[in-house]
Design a protein around this motif. Sequence first.
Motif, short mmCIF file in Angstrom:
data_model
loop_
_atom_site.label_atom_id
_atom_site.label_comp_id
_atom_site.label_asym_id
_atom_site.label_seq_id
_atom_site.Cartn_x
_atom_site.Cartn_y
_atom_site.Cartn_z
N VAL A 110 -2.87 -1.06 18.20
CA VAL A 110 -3.14 -1.88 16.64
C VAL A 110 -2.37 -1.44 15.10
N PHE A 111 -1.40 -1.86 14.51
CA PHE A 111 0.05 -1.50 13.90
C PHE A 111 -0.68 -2.28 11.86
N ALA A 112 -0.32 -0.89 11.32
CA ALA A 112 -0.74 -1.34 9.51
C ALA A 112 0.32 -0.51 9.22
N THR A 113 0.39 -1.29 7.82
CA THR A 113 1.25 -0.46 7.05
C THR A 113 1.20 -1.15 5.09
N SER A 114 1.38 -0.64 4.54
CA SER A 114 1.12 -0.63 3.04
C SER A 114 2.44 -0.98 2.03
N PHE A 115 2.98 -2.19 1.14
CA PHE A 115 4.25 -2.39 1.13
C PHE A 115 3.37 -2.16 -1.05
N ARG A 116 4.98 -1.56 -1.15
CA ARG A 116 4.80 -1.70 -3.05
C ARG A 116 5.82 -2.19 -3.52
N SER A 117 5.62 -2.74 -4.95
CA SER A 117 6.78 -3.52 -5.21
C SER A 117 8.04 -1.52 -5.18
N PRO A 118 9.74 -2.30 -4.93
CA PRO A 118 10.16 -1.23 -4.07
C PRO A 118 11.02 -0.29 -5.29
N LEU A 119 10.92 -0.95 -6.01
CA LEU A 119 11.72 -0.06 -7.38
C LEU A 119 10.49 0.86 -8.16
N ASP A 120 9.32 0.48 -8.19
CA ASP A 120 7.81 1.05 -8.52
C ASP A 120 8.52 2.68 -7.86
N ARG A 121 8.20 2.45 -5.79
CA ARG A 121 7.98 2.90 -5.27
C ARG A 121 8.97 4.01 -5.37
N ALA A 122 10.21 3.61 -5.37
CA ALA A 122 11.50 5.02 -6.34
C ALA A 122 10.95 5.50 -6.64
N LEU A 123 10.19 5.23 -8.11
CA LEU A 123 10.13 6.25 -8.99
C LEU A 123 9.12 6.82 -8.95
N SER A 124 8.21 6.35 -8.45
CA SER A 124 6.78 6.97 -8.48
C SER A 124 7.44 8.01 -7.22
N GLN A 125 7.96 7.49 -7.18
CA GLN A 125 8.61 9.21 -5.92
C GLN A 125 9.04 9.92 -7.04
N PHE B 105 3.27 -6.57 12.76
CA PHE B 105 1.83 -5.95 12.48
C PHE B 105 0.98 -6.49 11.96
N HIS B 106 -0.69 -6.09 12.88
CA HIS B 106 -1.41 -5.89 12.93
C HIS B 106 -2.30 -6.58 10.97
N LEU B 107 -1.65 -5.58 10.62
CA LEU B 107 -2.48 -5.72 8.74
C LEU B 107 -1.18 -5.22 8.05
N VAL B 108 -0.77 -5.94 7.49
CA VAL B 108 0.29 -5.70 6.37
C VAL B 108 -0.55 -6.20 4.74
N LEU B 109 -0.46 -4.78 4.47
CA LEU B 109 -1.19 -4.36 2.78
C LEU B 109 0.31 -4.47 1.89
N THR B 110 -0.90 -4.90 0.60
CA THR B 110 0.17 -4.79 -0.42
C THR B 110 -0.51 -3.45 -1.78
N MET B 111 -0.07 -3.10 -1.72
CA MET B 111 -0.72 -1.42 -2.61
C MET B 111 -0.93 -1.96 -3.62
N GLU B 112 -0.07 -3.02 -4.64
CA GLU B 112 -0.68 -3.76 -5.62
C GLU B 112 -2.24 -4.72 -5.54
N TRP B 113 -1.73 -5.52 -4.33
CA TRP B 113 -3.61 -5.57 -3.97
C TRP B 113 -4.47 -5.14 -3.23
#
Length: 368
Positions: free
Chosen positions: A169-184, A260-268
Amino acid sequence: EAIRLASLPPSETLAELSAQDPFGVRSFDSALKERETSLGRVLTQSEIRDMFPCPPPPERITLPDKRDHRKAEAFREGDDGSTFLFFQHLRKAGGTNFCSLAESNLPRSARPGYYCMPDWKWSGHETAGYLHDYTNDELVRRMKEDGFRVAGNEWDDLDPSRHFDLPAVFATSFRSPLDRALSQFRFECVEDRGCKMKDVETFWAKRWELHNIYSLTFADPRQGGGNRKRLLKSFDGTSPEDRKARAELLGNALDAVARFHLVLTMEWLAYAAPLVTSILGFLDTSALTKRVRPHIGQAKRDDGQERNTLGSAGIGKASWDPKEYLSSEQYNIMSEGLALDEVLTNAARRMFLERLVCEDHGKSGRRM
C-alpha cells in the motif's frame, strides 16, 4: 490542466496558479487558516465539508480511481504479513511524522529500527532510504524475512514502472515546495547538520537536484533512458522541446501520485485521521498532530510547537516564512525552480480534499 500549466514558462505557471487557483486549494487553505485562527482550534470534519463540498464527478481529479484497493485491504487485514506499507518520504514534508504514526500502530518487530528505513539494516548501517536499486523480488524477500511491514524510501526516486507491482500500500506526504526547500536549508545548513553553506543563495545555486524534486521523484526520469540533467535544463527553457519535456515529466509524476493509496499534505495532517484509518487501519492517529523532528538533539528548537493545535495555521507558526526570509529576487528564483512542484502539490492537495470529503471512511480500523 496540470500538464498545460507545466508546459508554460515557470513565471507564467506560477502567475496562473496564483491568479486563477485552478485546483481550488489555495483559496481553501487561506480560508482554512483564517477560520482556525479565529476559532483557536482545528476544524471538525463537518466544517471541512462545508468549506469544500464534494465536487461533482466530472470535476474530480481522483476519478477514475487508479488505486489498487485490494492491496490496502490486505494490509489492513494483516494477511500473512507479506503486504507492506511503502512510504515515499519527501524530505521535510512530514515523513518523520508518518514514521511515528507507523510506530504507534505496528508491532515493534514489524518496524525497521531507523526511521522506518529497512535498508539501514540490510546495508550494515551504511545507507538508509535508498530502495530504488533493490529489485521487487529482493524487496519482497527481505521485507518478509525480517517481518517488516513498512519501508521508507527517502533518498531515491519511486520507480513507477515496477514499484506498483509490489504487494504494498503506497503513501506519501507533500508540503508547500518553497517552504520545504527553505526548511531543508534550515535543517541541514543553519542548524549545522553536515552543510557548510550559510546563505540560501549559495545553497540553492549548488543544490540543483532539489529543483522540482517532487516531480523528479515520482516520474523517475532514469526510466526509459531519461537524462536528469537534461530535464533540469528544460525547467526554464522556452523551446518546444523544453515545454514538451516539462509537460511529460509532470504528467508522469501526476499519474504516479494518483496511484498512491494515501496522499497527505503536511499542512493538513490534522485532518488526515479518517483517511489514515480507512486506508491503513491505523487506530492511533495522535502522531498526526505532534511535531516530530528528526535528529532534534543536534539542534533543539524551543519554539513551543511540539503539538499542533491549529491545523494548517499551526504548521505556519512553526515554519520560516519564505517571503520574510528571502529577498524578493531569491524568492522568485526559487519559486520558478519549483514551478512544476507547485502544480503537482496543488493537484496532490486537491486529491487529499476530494478523498476526504467524497469517500466513505466508515470502515473500522484494525491493529496490525
